[in-house]
Enzyme design. Structure first.
Site, short mmCIF file in Angstrom:
data_model
loop_
_atom_site.label_atom_id
_atom_site.label_comp_id
_atom_site.label_asym_id
_atom_site.label_seq_id
_atom_site.Cartn_x
_atom_site.Cartn_y
_atom_site.Cartn_z
N ASP A 177 -6.97 12.68 7.22
CA ASP A 177 -5.64 12.11 7.03
C ASP A 177 -5.29 12.23 5.56
O ASP A 177 -6.00 11.71 4.70
CB ASP A 177 -5.67 10.63 7.47
N ASP B 110 -2.13 11.57 2.90
CA ASP B 110 -0.85 10.91 2.81
C ASP B 110 -0.25 11.12 1.42
O ASP B 110 -0.94 10.97 0.41
CB ASP B 110 -1.06 9.42 3.09
N GLU C 24 -10.65 7.05 25.08
CA GLU C 24 -9.83 5.86 24.89
C GLU C 24 -8.47 6.24 24.32
O GLU C 24 -8.37 7.00 23.35
CB GLU C 24 -10.49 4.88 23.93
#
Lengths: 537, 436
Positions: free
Chosen positions: B118, B120, B54
């Site tokens: 992830d 940050d 996807e």
């Protein structure tokens, strides 16, 4: 022909015995294959309820925030198992195994216990396969049971178990162990260094011991975890977990066929919310006069009932659901039929006239006490049942921790005298959906007691509260007891029993009555208009 | 391409309002389509591994489209070039073509998906003083570099993963993509376990502020010991010098808040005041603190020899250990921004970097789309003039003519190793099955 030498003292074994031994060779089973024997419907029901009791005990233990498999946890569970007469399960869990060659009858009991354990698991799969929530509950409880059983096994038992289930795990050789020993010492949590030297270690792919990985309890290298025998349970637990989940999924697909049988359908549908705890249909001591309800509601009622009482007092009315919930509760705490009638009449006639009350509401109260209609004395609602209710506006029932919005609840708790810290403590449980824990916290705050009550029934709350306040004295000291006779339709005569002499009689009579009541309750559960145990799955 | 962009010989400034005008050229000439396809097709080693993947696009005005899928590289390339999305997210490989999700009989479920991380800079705001908000500089970048290196080591050593791609997220963070077969096939329980293994701190609130607290316990797990090996040598440089974290009253309070015991905290506070160490500079504060703790933890039995035995290490870990967004890792279906996207806020390319030399990576010099297009144009002009006005069909890919070049090299090196291991695996399998 079986020729036995007379000189050998051989124990006589029944053929079914041998069969059981083959079918159920170990205390711990992975429940791979469904049982194939036929059983009677009442045994089906019995086994199901028995296992449910066991699983409920595990649930209670976890709601008491006892650390899983700690000494306090084991103490609690073992005590509850024996208290509830679940000795078979107690033995399976604590592996107090009987030696077949010395104690025949005990061994036979054990085989029976294994059989009951095995079959009941599969029965409950049928009851719990329907919704995600039920499945999760079932899987969590079953895993607790499994891990408890497994943790009680000796290394010989474990070896036997692995063989029976064709699981190929072999421990590290000395050389292999030596090469990773620093890592083992450093990172194996839960074992002393000396123990680590002695224990067997297994090298398995990390995906097989996710529990250990996530909590950093083992040495991990190149994708492999080094696991000792004690933690080995994690690995097997995964197998068991997968087996059960798989089984539940299959059950879900087949459930329609199973439900074609009416008897099984009824049993399965109501199982999860069926009440397996104490039967509060009878109150043992003390007539509670309605005059004392105002005081009692502030001191010893859980807020669901305090709400109902206050609503009734201010609105002089309760809708049907509220009347059932509150009325039965009052019965359970010891309000007599006459007093209950008087109490409700007094309130309701502040808004309507006496004739209307007699016409519309009296019958209902008689009905609750088993004096009219089906002549069954109904059991007060448990927390589970109350929580499931979905009251609408102006309908004072259900569990306020669930139905009130947080701000309204905060205001209410503050108005009951709770400090803002205490209010927050209760709200913390509520926001997580732990309504019964919130109630237990409320209990703790209101009684300024360190006791953390696992609330599962409003009448239990009341009883514990009264106990704590010293009002409910032990059975021995009671000199007035109110009893509802067993016979149908007989009028109520309060008998004064001399507590010392008739304790035993009392116990027998009470057990008989509670069994009778629960049987009746079960039968009547399918009454259209008074549905006590039906749930929406 | 507007004239204003080409006017400047100096580095052109990125203007977000003209992003939509620049994207077509970027996607046509700069986005590395072939390597991108090589990555996500994984040598077509598994059925439908590319076709069932996807993709989702964020278009102008935050319009979001999901369930995009493609059978071939050219389909993907053409669609990207014609749609020019502001952001491309990569989702999971499903059990059916994502675009068919409404019409399939069984529910659409993820079959495989890279293990992703992830990190940050935003999560480090309580411990960085050099920048605030969305800015990032070489000083605070060190947190990111350290985090990437540490995680990389843990994933390789403890979990045996080999194919890990680290990507600059375009503004102030990094993404890690673990592409090993086993990683891709981890279910969400597995991902959650790996994430929790790697997350050693929990957030507690002390006096209204959030503090990252680490508890080492009786024995130090080998992964924590390794983490300290990365962290200890850099603590002075990053925390004491660059950030000067304890250089004022607030900073000292932050240090105190990291002590999980009220009495102990008061004792330390008093000691620091007494030795005039509060508020002078981080180094003196820290040195005093360490002196105090060391004298106690080797002394008579007290809280300092038990619960607070490892407090120095715990504080260092609390400040510098990677702060992951654990939800990104846990979900198998979490859509994560693709490498080589343009960050709409900064205009910078989400470019891969080499984790081993992460400290040398400079986020402030990552090229923006404006720069890149200018570089391309400059190159074109040069080659045009060389070839007497004829446009030579360049055999060198455009992205190799620009500041993006290094990032692409890192990517291709990652691909080379990945493809080589896929080949070895294929050979192993065919050897076993004796197929030719």
């Amino acid at each position: 022909m079986d020729f036995r030498r007379k000189s050998r003292a051989r124990t006589v074994r029944k053929p079914e015995f041998e069969n059981l031994e083959i079918q159920y060779p170990h205390n711990v089973a992975l429940y791979r294959m469904p049982p194939t024997e036929d059983i009677k419907i009442h045994e089906f029901e019995e086994l199901a309820l028995e296992r449910l009791k066991v699983l409920r005990i595990f649930e209670q233990a976890s709601s008491k925030s006892l650390r899983f498999l700690s000494d306090e946890w084991k103490e609690f569970v073992n005590a509850e198992l024996s208290r509830e007469g679940l000795k078979g399960y107690l033995r399976l869990c604590t592996n107090s195994s009987a030696n077949p060659s010395t104690d025949n009858t005990k061994y036979e009991h054990e085989l029976q216990a294994r059989r009951r354990d095995y079959i009941s698991h599969f029965i409950l799969r049928l009851a719990y396969c329907r919704t995600e929530e039920l499945k999760r509950w079932f899987v969590t409880r079953e895993m607790e049971l499994f891990k408890y059983k497994f943790s009680s096994m000796s290394s010989a038992d474990i070896k036997h178990f692995l063989e029976l289930n064709k699981l190929e795990y072999s421990p590290l050789s000395e050389a292999q162990k030596d090469s990773v020993k620093d890592g083992l010492y450093e990172s194996t949590v839960g074992q002393s260094i000396s123990k680590i030297e002695l224990l067997d270690f297994y090298k398995v792919h990390f995906t097989q011991v996710l529990d250990l990985v996530r909590s950093r309890r083992c040495y991990l290298n190149g994708g492999f975890a080094y696991v000792n025998t004690h933690d080995f349970v994690s690995i097997i637990a995964v197998l068991q977990l997968n087996e059960i989940e798989h089984g539940l999924q299959s059950a879900q697909k087949l459930i329609r066929e199973v439900e074609a049988d009416e008897r099984i359908f009824h049993l399965l549908k109501s199982l999860h919310t069926s009440y397996t705890g104490k039967d509060y249909a009878l109150s043992k001591q003390g007539n509670v006069p309605p005059e004392s309800l105002d005081q009692l509601s502030k001191k010893s009622f859980p807020i669901c009932m305090r709400n109902c009482h206050e609503y009734l007092r201010s609105n002089h009315h309760l809708k049907h659901g509220g009347r059932m919930q509150y009325g039965l509760f009052l019965k359970g705490i010891g309000v007599s039929l006459e007093d209950s009638l008087r109490f409700f009449r007094e309130e309701f006639t502040k808004k309507i006239d006496a004739e209307q009350f007699a016409k519309r509401y009296e019958y209902n109260i008689y009905h609750n006490y088993g004096k009219k209609g089906s002549m069954i004395s109904y059991t007060p609602y448990s927390c589970l049942k109350i929580i499931q209710e979905n009251p609408v506006q102006d309908d004072c029932r259900g569990c306020p921790y669930k139905t009130s919005d947080t701000s309204a609840l905060k205001v209410k708790l503050a108005s009951y005298g709770l400090s803002s810290t205490h209010v927050q403590e209760v709200i913390n449980y509520v926001t997580k959906g732990h309504y019964q824990l919130a109630c237990g916290k409320y209990f703790q705050i209101m009684h300024e007691s360190p006791v953390e009550l696992g609330v599962h029934h409003p009448n239990q709350y009341f009883e514990e509260s009264q106990n704590l306040m010293g009002n409910r004295t032990a059975k021995k000291a009671a000199n007035i007891s109110q009893r509802k006779p067993l016979k149908r339709g007989a009028s109520d005569n309060s008998k004064t029993l001399d507590a010392d002499e008739d304790d035993e009689l009392w116990n027998i009579a009470e057990t008989q009555e509670s069994t009778y009541n629960s049987q009746q309750a079960e039968k009547s559960a399918w009454d259209e208009d008074l549905d006590l145990t039906a749930i929406d799955c | 391409m507007t004239e204003e962009v080409l006017k400047d010989e100096k580095t052109p400034k990125y203007d977000p309002s003209i992003l939509p005008d620049m994207l077509p050229a970027y996607y046509k000439r700069l986005f590395p389509h072939k390597p991108f396809y090589r990555w996500l097709s994984y040598g077509l080693s598994e059925a439908n591994i590319f076709a069932n993947r996807e993709f989702s696009y964020t278009l102008h005005d935050d319009i979001y489209i999901r369930y995009r899928c493609y059978d071939t590289q050219s389909e993907l390339e053409n669609d990207i070039c014609s749609t020019c999305p502001h952001k491309i997210d990569i989702g999971a490989v499903m059990n059916t073509k994502p675009k068919n999700f409404r019409t399939t009989s069984t529910a659409m479920q993820p079959v495989q998906r890279e293990l992703v991380f992830d990190i940050d800079m935003d999560d480090y705001n309580d411990v960085r003083t050099c920048c605030t908000g969305s800015t990032v500089c070489l000083k605070c970048w060190k947190f990111m570099a350290l985090a990437a290196r540490l995680l990389d080591a843990a994933l390789r050593e403890d979990f045996g993963f080999e194919h890990i791609l680290w990507v600059f997220s375009g503004r102030r963070g990094v993404h890690g993509w673990v592409c090993d077969h086993d990683a891709r096939h981890l279910d969400s329980r597995g991902r959650s376990s790996v994430a929790e293994y790697l997350q050693i701190s929990s957030n507690v609130t002390v006096n209204g502020a959030v503090v990252a607290r680490v508890q080492i316990g009786e024995r130090m797990h080998h992964s924590i010991r390794r983490a300290l090996k990365f962290i200890e040598p850099l603590f002075e440089e990053i925390v004491l010098e660059d950030q000067n974290l304890f250089g004022d009253v607030n900073g000292v309070n932050k240090l105190l808040a990291m002590i999980p015991d009220d009495m102990a905290r008061k004792d330390v506070e008093a000691y620091l005041k007494k030795t005039n160490s509060d508020g002078s500079n981080s180094r003196t504060v820290w040195t005093s603190f360490v002196r105090y703790v060391n004298s106690l933890r080797t002394g008579a039995a007290s809280i300092w020899t038990r619960k607070l035995k490892n407090i120095i290490e715990e504080i260092q870990l609390g400040i510098l250990y990677p702060r992951l967004d654990i939800n990104v890792t846990k979900g198998m279906n979490h859509l994560l921004k693709s490498p080589f996207c343009i960050h709409p806020g900064t205009g910078k390319v989400c470019v891969p970097f080499n984790c081993n030399v992460a400290a040398k990576f400079d986020p402030t010099t990552v090229p923006t789309i404006s720069q890149l297009l200018q570089e391309i144009n400059a190159f074109d002009d040069k080659s045009k003039s060389k070839e007497n006005g004829e446009e030579e069909k360049s055999r060198i890919k455009d992205y190799k003519k620009t500041g993006m070049f290094k990032g692409v090299v890192v990517f291709e090196e990652f691909l080379r190793k990945l493809e080589s291991s896929l080949k070895t695996k294929a050979i192993d399998i065919s050897d076993q099955t004796m197929e030719f």
